[in-house]
Write an enzyme that holds these catalytic residues in place. Structure first.
Site, PDB file in Angstrom:
ATOM      1  N   GLU A  99       0.433  -5.406  13.511  1.00 43.84           N
ATOM      2  CA  GLU A  99      -0.692  -5.627  14.223  1.00 43.84           C
ATOM      3  C   GLU A  99      -1.287  -6.914  14.279  1.00 43.84           C
ATOM      4  O   GLU A  99      -1.768  -7.666  14.888  1.00 43.84           O
ATOM      5  CB  GLU A  99      -1.753  -4.535  13.841  1.00 43.84           C
ATOM      6  CG  GLU A  99      -2.759  -4.468  14.956  1.00 43.84           C
ATOM      7  CD  GLU A  99      -3.991  -3.378  14.355  1.00 43.84           C
ATOM      8  OE1 GLU A  99      -3.755  -3.053  13.440  1.00 43.84           O
ATOM      9  OE2 GLU A  99      -4.781  -3.196  15.248  1.00 43.84           O
ATOM     10  N   ARG A 158       0.763  -1.255  -0.174  1.00 49.25           N
ATOM     11  CA  ARG A 158       0.145   0.006  -0.118  1.00 49.25           C
ATOM     12  C   ARG A 158       0.920   1.235   0.150  1.00 49.25           C
ATOM     13  O   ARG A 158       0.652   2.254  -0.389  1.00 49.25           O
ATOM     14  CB  ARG A 158      -1.068  -0.092   1.153  1.00 49.25           C
ATOM     15  CG  ARG A 158      -2.040  -1.035   0.899  1.00 49.25           C
ATOM     16  CD  ARG A 158      -3.017  -1.292   2.119  1.00 49.25           C
ATOM     17  NE  ARG A 158      -2.788  -2.355   2.668  1.00 49.25           N
ATOM     18  CZ  ARG A 158      -3.153  -2.356   4.239  1.00 49.25           C
ATOM     19  NH1 ARG A 158      -3.549  -1.540   4.745  1.00 49.25           N
ATOM     20  NH2 ARG A 158      -2.656  -3.609   4.640  1.00 49.25           N
TER      21      ARG A 158
HETATM   22  O1  LIG Z   1       2.507   0.199  11.777  1.00 48.39           O
HETATM   23  P1  LIG Z   1       2.470  -1.298  11.361  1.00 48.39           P
HETATM   24  O2  LIG Z   1       2.019  -2.113  12.607  1.00 48.39           O
HETATM   25  O3  LIG Z   1       3.825  -1.789  11.070  1.00 48.39           O
HETATM   26  O4  LIG Z   1       1.297  -1.569  10.515  1.00 48.39           O
HETATM   27  C1  LIG Z   1       1.157  -0.718   9.200  1.00 48.39           C
HETATM   28  C2  LIG Z   1       1.262  -1.544   7.931  1.00 48.39           C
HETATM   29  O5  LIG Z   1       0.662  -2.615   7.834  1.00 48.39           O
HETATM   30  C3  LIG Z   1       0.011  -2.717   6.431  1.00 48.39           C
HETATM   31  O6  LIG Z   1       1.015  -3.380   5.661  1.00 48.39           O
HETATM   32  P2  LIG Z   1       0.959  -5.062   5.413  1.00 48.39           P
HETATM   33  O7  LIG Z   1       1.967  -5.227   5.980  1.00 48.39           O
HETATM   34  O8  LIG Z   1      -0.316  -5.539   5.830  1.00 48.39           O
HETATM   35  O9  LIG Z   1       1.229  -5.016   3.857  1.00 48.39           O
HETATM   36  P3  LIG Z   1       0.190  -4.690   2.515  1.00 48.39           P
HETATM   37  O10 LIG Z   1       0.434  -3.203   2.206  1.00 48.39           O
HETATM   38  O11 LIG Z   1       1.119  -5.411   1.489  1.00 48.39           O
HETATM   39  O12 LIG Z   1      -1.136  -4.962   2.571  1.00 48.39           O
HETATM   40  C4  LIG Z   1      -0.003  -1.195   6.102  1.00 48.39           C
HETATM   41  O13 LIG Z   1      -0.159  -0.795   4.863  1.00 48.39           O
HETATM   42  C5  LIG Z   1       1.381  -0.546   6.814  1.00 48.39           C
HETATM   43  O14 LIG Z   1       2.540  -0.724   5.771  1.00 48.39           O
HETATM   44  N1  LIG Z   2      -6.125  -1.881  11.349  1.00 48.78           N
HETATM   45  C1  LIG Z   2      -5.488  -1.860  10.300  1.00 48.78           C
HETATM   46  N2  LIG Z   2      -6.351  -1.550   9.103  1.00 48.78           N
HETATM   47  C2  LIG Z   2      -5.423  -1.673   7.781  1.00 48.78           C
HETATM   48  N3  LIG Z   2      -4.144  -1.907   7.695  1.00 48.78           N
HETATM   49  C3  LIG Z   2      -3.526  -2.119   8.710  1.00 48.78           C
HETATM   50  N4  LIG Z   2      -2.146  -2.484   8.922  1.00 48.78           N
HETATM   51  C4  LIG Z   2      -2.119  -2.653  10.345  1.00 48.78           C
HETATM   52  N5  LIG Z   2      -3.194  -2.505  11.082  1.00 48.78           N
HETATM   53  C5  LIG Z   2      -4.248  -2.113  10.028  1.00 48.78           C
END
Ligand SMILES: O=P(O)(O)OC[C@H]1O[C@H](OP(=O)(O)OP(=O)(O)O)[C@H](O)[C@@H]1O
Ligand SMILES: Nc1ncnc2[nH]cnc12
Length: 175
Positions: free
Chosen positions: A97, A60
């Site tokens: 998370e 993302r």
């Molecule tokens: O502050 P944090 O606890 O690290 O969480 C935030 C991260 O989690 C999600 O990515 P994710 O790793 O789920 O990957 P994605 O973008 O591929 O869905 C989001 O896009 C952030 O990068």
């Molecule tokens: N609550 C949440 N919603 C979407 N993306 C996340 N990445 C980590 N926590 C999340």
């Protein structure tokens, strides 16, 4: 405008795991004017930090960070999940998370002394942001700020990066 952003974020209970409220930004992306406005707000912040380059974590962070980089005419560096980048990499591991992962960055992607801002959709526990900071600093760059569509302050991500400036469009409490 903050209100418009919030209205276009979908909150999905128990995704991907029970107890998590997933904050889905895809309705913002689907609305061209709003996506442009969100990009512009982040670009103004990145400009104020006098950044040379944006780092965006997969996946993302690519969607959010790339248009900001093109608006400002500065570089974009992808921080990718393992084994996706073809040349020599720096790697850092982190907890989320929900679950854990690693991120990699090409070793020649950031030059010593470059000012870097991380852009992503959401700040939760800051595991991802901390991993980015480690990668940026290992390559001699300076993390001068971070910008998100969404921040979850109750998860206290900011406290894990004392001194780092965090900018966000929308905050959700009680996440
Ligand atoms: O502050 P944090 O606890 O690290 O969480 C935030 C991260 O989690 C999600 O990515 P994710 O790793 O789920 O990957 P994605 O973008 O591929 O869905 C989001 O896009 C952030 O990068
Ligand atoms: N609550 C949440 N919603 C979407 N993306 C996340 N990445 C980590 N926590 C999340």
């Amino acid at each position: 405008m903050a209100n418009d952003f919030e209205k276009h974020i979908a909150s999905v209970k128990d995704f991907p795991n029970k107890g998590i409220i997933f904050r889905d930004i895809t309705p913002i992306l689907q609305d061209g004017k709003l996506f442009q406005a969100a990009t512009h707000e982040l670009a103004e912040y990145v400009k104020s930090k006098n950044a040379d380059v944006i780092v965006g974590p997969e996946a993302r962070g690519f969607i959010v960070g790339c248009p900001v980089a093109t608006e400002l005419g500065i570089g974009f560096v992808p921080a990718r999940k393992p084994h996706k980048l073809p040349r020599e990499v720096e790697r850092a591991s982190y907890d989320l998370e929900y679950g854990s992962n690693s991120l990699e960055i090409h070793k020649d992607a950031i030059k010593p002394g470059q000012r870097v801002v991380v852009c992503d959709d959401l700040l939760a526990t800051a595991g991802t942001l901390r991993a980015c900071k480690q990668l940026i600093e290992n390559l001699g760059g300076e993390l001068v700020g971070s910008a998100f569509y969404i921040e979850l302050p109750d998860l206290k991500g900011k406290e894990k990066l004392p001194g780092l400036d965090v900018y966000s469009l929308v905050k959700y409490h009680g996440a």
